[in-house]
Write a protein that holds these residues in place. Structure first.
Motif, PDB file in Angstrom:
ATOM      1  N   ARG A   1      36.246  21.865 -58.446  1.00 54.66           N
ATOM      2  CA  ARG A   1      34.857  21.404 -58.467  1.00 54.66           C
ATOM      3  C   ARG A   1      34.480  21.045 -57.039  1.00 54.66           C
ATOM      4  O   ARG A   1      34.557  19.898 -56.622  1.00 54.66           O
ATOM      5  N   PRO A   2      34.044  22.045 -56.237  1.00 57.80           N
ATOM      6  CA  PRO A   2      33.828  21.831 -54.812  1.00 57.80           C
ATOM      7  C   PRO A   2      32.836  20.718 -54.505  1.00 57.80           C
ATOM      8  O   PRO A   2      33.051  19.928 -53.591  1.00 57.80           O
ATOM      9  N   ARG A   3      31.735  20.632 -55.244  1.00 57.21           N
ATOM     10  CA  ARG A   3      30.718  19.632 -54.910  1.00 57.21           C
ATOM     11  C   ARG A   3      31.257  18.220 -55.002  1.00 57.21           C
ATOM     12  O   ARG A   3      30.925  17.356 -54.196  1.00 57.21           O
ATOM     13  N   ARG A   4      32.095  17.955 -56.014  1.00 55.88           N
ATOM     14  CA  ARG A   4      32.665  16.626 -56.153  1.00 55.88           C
ATOM     15  C   ARG A   4      33.868  16.452 -55.236  1.00 55.88           C
ATOM     16  O   ARG A   4      34.089  15.375 -54.696  1.00 55.88           O
ATOM     17  N   ALA A   5      34.637  17.515 -55.056  1.00 51.80           N
ATOM     18  CA  ALA A   5      35.874  17.392 -54.282  1.00 51.80           C
ATOM     19  C   ALA A   5      35.613  17.118 -52.812  1.00 51.80           C
ATOM     20  O   ALA A   5      36.369  16.396 -52.163  1.00 51.80           O
ATOM     21  N   VAL A   6      34.524  17.700 -52.251  1.00 53.80           N
ATOM     22  CA  VAL A   6      34.273  17.520 -50.820  1.00 53.80           C
ATOM     23  C   VAL A   6      33.939  16.070 -50.492  1.00 53.80           C
ATOM     24  O   VAL A   6      33.986  15.678 -49.321  1.00 53.80           O
ATOM     25  N   ARG A   7      33.602  15.274 -51.472  1.00 52.97           N
ATOM     26  CA  ARG A   7      33.317  13.865 -51.220  1.00 52.97           C
ATOM     27  C   ARG A   7      34.590  13.029 -51.127  1.00 52.97           C
ATOM     28  O   ARG A   7      34.538  11.864 -50.752  1.00 52.97           O
ATOM     29  N   ASN A   8      35.702  13.609 -51.479  1.00 50.95           N
ATOM     30  CA  ASN A   8      36.974  12.888 -51.484  1.00 50.95           C
ATOM     31  C   ASN A   8      37.850  13.408 -50.343  1.00 50.95           C
ATOM     32  O   ASN A   8      38.392  14.513 -50.426  1.00 50.95           O
ATOM     33  N   PRO A   9      38.019  12.620 -49.267  1.00 53.31           N
ATOM     34  CA  PRO A   9      38.826  13.099 -48.132  1.00 53.31           C
ATOM     35  C   PRO A   9      40.251  13.444 -48.523  1.00 53.31           C
ATOM     36  O   PRO A   9      40.852  14.370 -47.952  1.00 53.31           O
ATOM     37  N   LEU A  10      40.808  12.727 -49.496  1.00 54.85           N
ATOM     38  CA  LEU A  10      42.174  13.007 -49.906  1.00 54.85           C
ATOM     39  C   LEU A  10      42.286  14.380 -50.551  1.00 54.85           C
ATOM     40  O   LEU A  10      43.205  15.148 -50.264  1.00 54.85           O
ATOM     41  N   THR A  11      41.318  14.707 -51.421  1.00 55.18           N
ATOM     42  CA  THR A  11      41.333  16.027 -52.055  1.00 55.18           C
ATOM     43  C   THR A  11      41.135  17.129 -51.031  1.00 55.18           C
ATOM     44  O   THR A  11      41.816  18.158 -51.057  1.00 55.18           O
ATOM     45  N   VAL A  12      40.206  16.907 -50.107  1.00 51.18           N
ATOM     46  CA  VAL A  12      39.939  17.912 -49.077  1.00 51.18           C
ATOM     47  C   VAL A  12      41.172  18.135 -48.208  1.00 51.18           C
ATOM     48  O   VAL A  12      41.572  19.276 -47.951  1.00 51.18           O
ATOM     49  N   SER A  13      41.788  17.039 -47.747  1.00 54.05           N
ATOM     50  CA  SER A  13      42.950  17.181 -46.878  1.00 54.05           C
ATOM     51  C   SER A  13      44.122  17.816 -47.613  1.00 54.05           C
ATOM     52  O   SER A  13      44.879  18.604 -47.031  1.00 54.05           O
ATOM     53  N   THR A  14      44.270  17.513 -48.905  1.00 55.75           N
ATOM     54  CA  THR A  14      45.335  18.141 -49.687  1.00 55.75           C
ATOM     55  C   THR A  14      45.120  19.645 -49.798  1.00 55.75           C
ATOM     56  O   THR A  14      46.048  20.441 -49.588  1.00 55.75           O
ATOM     57  N   CYS A  15      43.897  20.032 -50.113  1.00 52.89           N
ATOM     58  CA  CYS A  15      43.607  21.459 -50.262  1.00 52.89           C
ATOM     59  C   CYS A  15      43.710  22.196 -48.926  1.00 52.89           C
ATOM     60  O   CYS A  15      44.200  23.330 -48.877  1.00 52.89           O
ATOM     61  N   VAL A  16      43.263  21.566 -47.834  1.00 53.41           N
ATOM     62  CA  VAL A  16      43.380  22.194 -46.521  1.00 53.41           C
ATOM     63  C   VAL A  16      44.843  22.414 -46.175  1.00 53.41           C
ATOM     64  O   VAL A  16      45.232  23.483 -45.672  1.00 53.41           O
ATOM     65  N   ALA A  17      45.681  21.403 -46.432  1.00 56.70           N
ATOM     66  CA  ALA A  17      47.110  21.546 -46.145  1.00 56.70           C
ATOM     67  C   ALA A  17      47.724  22.685 -46.958  1.00 56.70           C
ATOM     68  O   ALA A  17      48.513  23.485 -46.430  1.00 56.70           O
ATOM     69  N   ILE A  18      47.347  22.779 -48.227  1.00 58.66           N
ATOM     70  CA  ILE A  18      47.923  23.822 -49.079  1.00 58.66           C
ATOM     71  C   ILE A  18      47.441  25.204 -48.643  1.00 58.66           C
ATOM     72  O   ILE A  18      48.218  26.164 -48.578  1.00 58.66           O
ATOM     73  N   VAL A  19      46.145  25.329 -48.316  1.00 59.70           N
ATOM     74  CA  VAL A  19      45.612  26.618 -47.880  1.00 59.70           C
ATOM     75  C   VAL A  19      46.268  27.058 -46.576  1.00 59.70           C
ATOM     76  O   VAL A  19      46.649  28.232 -46.413  1.00 59.70           O
ATOM     77  N   LEU A  20      46.402  26.133 -45.638  1.00 56.10           N
ATOM     78  CA  LEU A  20      47.055  26.484 -44.376  1.00 56.10           C
ATOM     79  C   LEU A  20      48.514  26.867 -44.607  1.00 56.10           C
ATOM     80  O   LEU A  20      49.039  27.783 -43.962  1.00 56.10           O
ATOM     81  N   GLY A  21      49.192  26.153 -45.530  1.00 59.47           N
ATOM     82  CA  GLY A  21      50.564  26.540 -45.852  1.00 59.47           C
ATOM     83  C   GLY A  21      50.641  27.951 -46.406  1.00 59.47           C
ATOM     84  O   GLY A  21      51.554  28.722 -46.063  1.00 59.47           O
ATOM     85  N   ALA A  22      49.681  28.313 -47.255  1.00 62.36           N
ATOM     86  CA  ALA A  22      49.648  29.672 -47.787  1.00 62.36           C
ATOM     87  C   ALA A  22      49.397  30.694 -46.688  1.00 62.36           C
ATOM     88  O   ALA A  22      50.019  31.765 -46.652  1.00 62.36           O
TER      89      ALA A  22
END
Length: 399
Positions: free
Chosen positions: A22-43
């Motif tokens: 749920r991008p609209r809600r997730a972008v408001r949460n720095p923890l969710t954003v940083s988690t997803c960025v870390a996972i995407v970069l790992g991929a």
């Protein structure tokens, strides 16, 4: 080898999709954003490190080994994102978190710049797709570039291990298990990937050949480490969704009883909505219905059932739940029949509205199908409202 690396990238990528649905809600949460960025970069690191990708990149750019600084820079960015994730996970004042994030990003930006500069200064004309680290271990500038990316990644993994060990002592349940999985993944990355790389490079410096550690052992160890880390990232969320699914189902009897009077807006239709979202909507809707039924509460029903339950040997808490279940069933009947509110109606707070979370509502829902006390019901008008009584209507269809 490319298949193994691409598979690891796919697992990492799917983890980010599940967390960032749920991008609209997730972008408001720095923890969710940083988690997803870390996972995407790992991929992306795994995608870039695959020999097939390296060959394609080198061919497209016309530069032998151009994929090396690309992969190493991506790995350094991943290491940076891991530290940013840990900073956001730990929390603190917003300004303090931002200051730490800026320091980490600046440090790894300098590291990535140094990697690119060292590659440009080095003489690396021979393309190496699987053994570049050991082949160029003694080449000026390439040697420093290789050591820099390894050191930057080692720092991130060591910090992650330290944080996971400390936090695992302070939390419990699925979060602790997730932290332990991440810790095992980070340790496997340190030992199975980085230590083997360091060993193979040092062996080259001393005139020995241990290249198989870097070319054969390190890649699958890194892929397995990524799998464990992604499992650790997902586990707390997966367990929370599973528990939410159970609570959603247990609330079905209560929801079937009160849904006709709820005025809460309906959620958007879609099978893809996760259990936590469904549970949240059902909880809000039930609370809305309880407010609507409050004027129909007949406290004579509640007191009669409570006293009867206490005489039957139930605990005060169980007696209160049985009484409130009967009170609510009677109120729902009155509301459905469009009766006038009883004269005994007054202000009364249900136990479910006094506790946080869904636990109170779940207890109330379960009490609806529990006999009032000892299998017998008190006499009077309340008898038809008692959950589990002989005159109870058919069990409602669970939506």
């Amino acid at each position: 080898m490319s298949l193994v690396v691409y598979l690891a990238a796919f697992v990492f990528g799917m983890t980010s999709v599940l967390l960032f649905r749920r991008p609209r809600r997730a972008v408001r949460n720095p923890l969710t954003v940083s988690t997803c960025v870390a996972i995407v970069l790992g991929a992306l690191v795994f995608v870039c490190a695959a020999p097939a990708t390296l060959s394609t990149v080198n061919e497209l750019t016309g530069t032998p080994n151009f994929g090396a600084p690309l992969t190493y820079g991506m790995l350094s960015a991943y290491s940076c994102s891991v530290l940013v994730l840990l900073i956001n996970w730990r929390g603190g004042s917003r300004e303090r978190v931002r200051r730490r994030v800026r320091c980490v990003v600046a440090a790894y930006a300098l590291l990535i710049t140094a990697i690119v500069v060292l590659f440009l200064l080095a003489d690396a004309d021979t393309e190496r797709l699987t053994d570049l680290d050991t082949y160029y271990a003694g080449t000026p500038f390439m040697r420093e570039m290789i050591l820099l990316y390894l050191l930057g990644h080692s720092v991130a993994m060591l910090v992650m291990c330290a944080v996971c060990v400390r936090w695992a002592r302070e939390v419990d349940g699925p979060l602790r298990t997730g932290l332990r999985l991440i810790l095992v993944g980070a340790l496997l990355d340190l030992v199975g990937f980085q230590v083997t790389k360091y060993t193979a490079i040092v062996a080259r410096w001393t005139g020995h050949d241990l290249d198989f550690l870097s070319t054969t052992l390190a890649p699958p160890m890194a892929a397995l480490a990524a799998l464990l880390c992604s499992a650790g990232y997902l586990l707390p969320s997966a367990v929370a969704q599973w528990l939410a699914l159970g609570d959603h189902r247990r609330l079905a009897p209560l929801w079937c009883l009160v849904k006709s009077v709820s005025t809460a807006p309906k959620p958007p239709a879609g099978w893809w909505r996760l259990p936590r979202a469904r549970l949240q909507w059902r909880e809000v809707s039930i609370h809305d219905a309880l407010l609507a039924l409050a004027p129909y509460f007949d406290h004579r029903v509640r007191e009669r059932v409570r006293d009867h339950a206490l005489r039957a040997g139930r605990s005060p808490h169980e007696a209160r739940l049985a009484a409130e279940a009967a009170l609510l069933a009677d109120a729902a009947r009155r509301a459905a029949a469009r009766e006038e509110p009883p004269r005994t109606a007054g202000t009364y707070r249900l136990h479910a509205t006094e506790v946080s979370g869904t636990g109170g509502l779940v207890e109330l829902a379960q009490a609806l199908h529990r006999p009032a006390a000892g299998g017998s019901a008190p006499d009077g008008a309340a008898a038809s409202s008692l959950p589990g009584s002989m005159t109870e209507p058919e069990e409602p269809h669970v939506a």
